[in-house]
Write an enzyme that holds these catalytic residues in place. Structure first.
Site, PDB file in Angstrom:
ATOM      1  N   CYS A  19      14.509  -7.181   2.323  1.00  0.00           N
ATOM      2  CA  CYS A  19      13.592  -8.316   2.405  1.00  0.00           C
ATOM      3  C   CYS A  19      14.214  -9.460   1.611  1.00  0.00           C
ATOM      4  CB  CYS A  19      12.258  -7.921   1.775  1.00  0.00           C
ATOM      5  SG  CYS A  19      12.486  -7.431   0.045  1.00  0.00           S
ATOM      6  N   CYS A 103      10.835 -10.942  -7.860  1.00  0.00           N
ATOM      7  CA  CYS A 103      10.563 -11.535  -6.547  1.00  0.00           C
ATOM      8  C   CYS A 103       9.457 -12.587  -6.687  1.00  0.00           C
ATOM      9  CB  CYS A 103      10.137 -10.462  -5.558  1.00  0.00           C
ATOM     10  SG  CYS A 103       9.664 -11.191  -3.967  1.00  0.00           S
ATOM     11  N   GLU A 133       6.207  -2.575 -11.239  1.00  0.00           N
ATOM     12  CA  GLU A 133       5.468  -3.782 -10.840  1.00  0.00           C
ATOM     13  C   GLU A 133       4.062  -3.773 -11.443  1.00  0.00           C
ATOM     14  OE1 GLU A 133       5.457  -4.805  -6.612  1.00  0.00           O
ATOM     15  OE2 GLU A 133       3.539  -5.827  -6.914  1.00  0.00           O
ATOM     16  N   SER A 230       8.606   2.589  -3.721  1.00  0.00           N
ATOM     17  CA  SER A 230       7.212   2.670  -3.272  1.00  0.00           C
ATOM     18  C   SER A 230       7.084   2.290  -1.797  1.00  0.00           C
ATOM     19  CB  SER A 230       6.356   1.739  -4.139  1.00  0.00           C
ATOM     20  OG  SER A 230       5.098   1.525  -3.568  1.00  0.00           O
TER      21      SER A 230
HETATM   22  C1  2E4 Z   1      10.063  -5.695  -5.905  1.00  0.00           C
HETATM   23  C2  2E4 Z   1       8.811  -5.663  -5.411  1.00  0.00           C
HETATM   24  O1  2E4 Z   1       8.201  -1.632  -5.319  1.00  0.00           O
HETATM   25  P1  2E4 Z   1       9.140  -0.683  -4.646  1.00  0.00           P
HETATM   26  O2  2E4 Z   1       9.219   0.617  -5.384  1.00  0.00           O
HETATM   27  O3  2E4 Z   1       8.869  -0.532  -3.201  1.00  0.00           O
HETATM   28  O4  2E4 Z   1      10.550  -1.407  -4.843  1.00  0.00           O
HETATM   29  P2  2E4 Z   1      11.931  -1.358  -4.072  1.00  0.00           P
HETATM   30  O5  2E4 Z   1      12.957  -1.785  -5.049  1.00  0.00           O
HETATM   31  O6  2E4 Z   1      12.157  -0.123  -3.317  1.00  0.00           O
HETATM   32  O7  2E4 Z   1      11.752  -2.505  -2.981  1.00  0.00           O
HETATM   33  C3  2E4 Z   1      11.931  -3.828  -3.284  1.00  0.00           C
HETATM   34  C4  2E4 Z   1      10.838  -4.448  -4.060  1.00  0.00           C
HETATM   35  C5  2E4 Z   1      11.088  -5.079  -5.227  1.00  0.00           C
HETATM   36  C6  2E4 Z   1       9.560  -4.413  -3.614  1.00  0.00           C
HETATM   37  N1  2E4 Z   1       8.582  -5.041  -4.263  1.00  0.00           N
HETATM   38 FE1  SF4 Z   2      10.576  -7.698  -1.045  1.00  0.00          FE
HETATM   39 FE2  SF4 Z   2       8.936  -6.802  -2.872  1.00  0.00          FE
HETATM   40 FE3  SF4 Z   2       9.345  -9.368  -2.675  1.00  0.00          FE
HETATM   41 FE4  SF4 Z   2       8.004  -8.078  -0.784  1.00  0.00          FE
HETATM   42  S1  SF4 Z   2       7.381  -8.393  -2.909  1.00  0.00           S
HETATM   43  S2  SF4 Z   2       9.582  -9.653  -0.472  1.00  0.00           S
HETATM   44  S3  SF4 Z   2       9.062  -6.099  -0.769  1.00  0.00           S
HETATM   45  S4  SF4 Z   2      10.862  -7.833  -3.235  1.00  0.00           S
END
Ligand code: 2E4
Ligand code: SF4
Length: 323
Positions: A19, A103, A133, A230
């Site tokens: 993403c 992010c 998070e 997650s």
């Molecule tokens: C930041 C926020 O949160 P998750 O465990 O899904 O993190 P992952 O690093 O696998 O994915 C990117 C991300 C980073 C998602 N949400």
């Molecule tokens: Fe990617 Fe997490 Fe940001 Fe969504 S919140 S764009 S999954 S890093």
């Protein structure tokens, strides 16, 4: 049965994989290594993917759990999942140079938490205990926030004034399960307030919509992603909910069990938001060698969002090109 002798096919979900927030965070570490040279410290895994972390480690990134492991005056990058204000304060106290790769869509939730706490609302944060998070967001207003992990947890929520409650969520949850939790909350608190826009981010939502459609046509679904990711783990759950007979998460092709392919004609395939496409290609190649040579992509939407790099880094990169 005919299906056993026919060639199998792979139904590849799209969108899948990186993403905008992950791309930005990984590029941040790469550019910091280029610009300042190793070592570049990173607090926690920059994103929750083993391959990404190992690749950056080889280039000179040092991943630490806590700031006390970072030498005074060194450079440290904060991971995409965000950090609580206490971590920023500790970094300043220790004289560390920081680049914040949180992010922007996580930062948005932090800002909401601060605003609602200022309005003295009780905040119900839907998310998973111990996830970075959730720790970061809770740290914005620990005295106003309580965590709810599932619809069944709603019964235990205690608030000061039932007419002044708002919910927020982690960005990577199952959309359907979160909706269920919110419905339960609304049953208990009819005046429940909602965040101004979805906290579950566009990438999480898009990957779930795509795998739902793919899973409905697949006997087996494979999700590429690490165990602590997650959003990747949610894709397995969503695939099962959507009708896949079986769904498994694997870090890469070497973790696939050939027995899973028995009696399968269509393998649905996707990857989490932190997963490089080369790992998906590895799985496609592995499947091609085992009777699944055809790959059809099933795309539910296009994505074009790009985030600019963290300001602290942009400033220095600009200085470099300006000479
Ligand atoms: C930041 C926020 O949160 P998750 O465990 O899904 O993190 P992952 O690093 O696998 O994915 C990117 C991300 C980073 C998602 N949400
Ligand atoms: Fe990617 Fe997490 Fe940001 Fe969504 S919140 S764009 S999954 S890093």
């Amino acid at each position: 049965m005919e299906a056993m002798t026919a060639e199998g096919r792979v139904l590849l979900a799209a969108p899948r994989g990186y993403c905008a927030g992950v791309d930005r965070a990984v590029v941040t570490v790469e550019k910091a290594l280029d610009r300042y040279g190793p070592p570049v410290y990173v607090r926690k895994q920059i994103v929750h993917n083993l391959h990404v972390v190992q690749t950056l480690e080889k280039r000179g990134a040092i991943f630490v759990e806590e700031l006390e492991e970072v030498p005074e005056g060194a450079l440290v990058v904060f991971s995409a999942h965000g950090v609580s204000p206490m971590v920023h304060a500790e970094a300043a106290e220790r004289g560390l140079r920081t680049i914040d790769a949180t992010c922007p869509l996580v930062t948005k939730v932090h800002n909401e938490a601060r605003r609602f706490a200022k309005e003295d609302l009780d905040i119900v944060l839907i998310g998973h205990e111990g996830h970075e998070e959730v720790e970061g967001t809770s740290g914005e207003a620990p005295e106003h926030i309580q965590l709810v992990q599932s619809p069944d947890d709603v019964a235990d929520v205690a608030v000061r004034d039932p007419s002044r409650v708002v919910w927020l969520s982690q960005t990577t949850l199952s959309v359907d399960e979160t909706y269920e939790t919110v419905n339960r909350l609304r049953e208990r608190f009819p005046d429940l307030m909602s965040p101004p826009s979805d906290d579950i981010c566009y990438a999480t939502q898009n990957r779930q919509v795509a795998i739902k459609e793919v899973a409905a046509q697949s006997e087996l679904v494979l999700v590429v992603g690490s165990a602590n990711s997650s959003n990747s783990v949610r894709l397995v759950e969503v695939a099962l909910e959507a009708g896949a007979t079986a769904a498994y998460r694997v870090d890469n092709a070497s973790e696939i069990d050939e027995a899973w392919l028995e009696g399968v004609t269509t393998v649905g395939l996707t990857s989490g938001a932190s997963v490089p496409e080369e790992l998906v290609s590895g799985v496609v190649h592995w499947l091609a060698e085992r009777g699944f040579p055809t790959v059809d992509e099933h795309r539910t939407t296009e994505e074009s969002l790009i985030f600019s790099l963290p300001r602290e880094l942009r400033k220095d990169l600009k200085g470099q090109t300006d000479g």
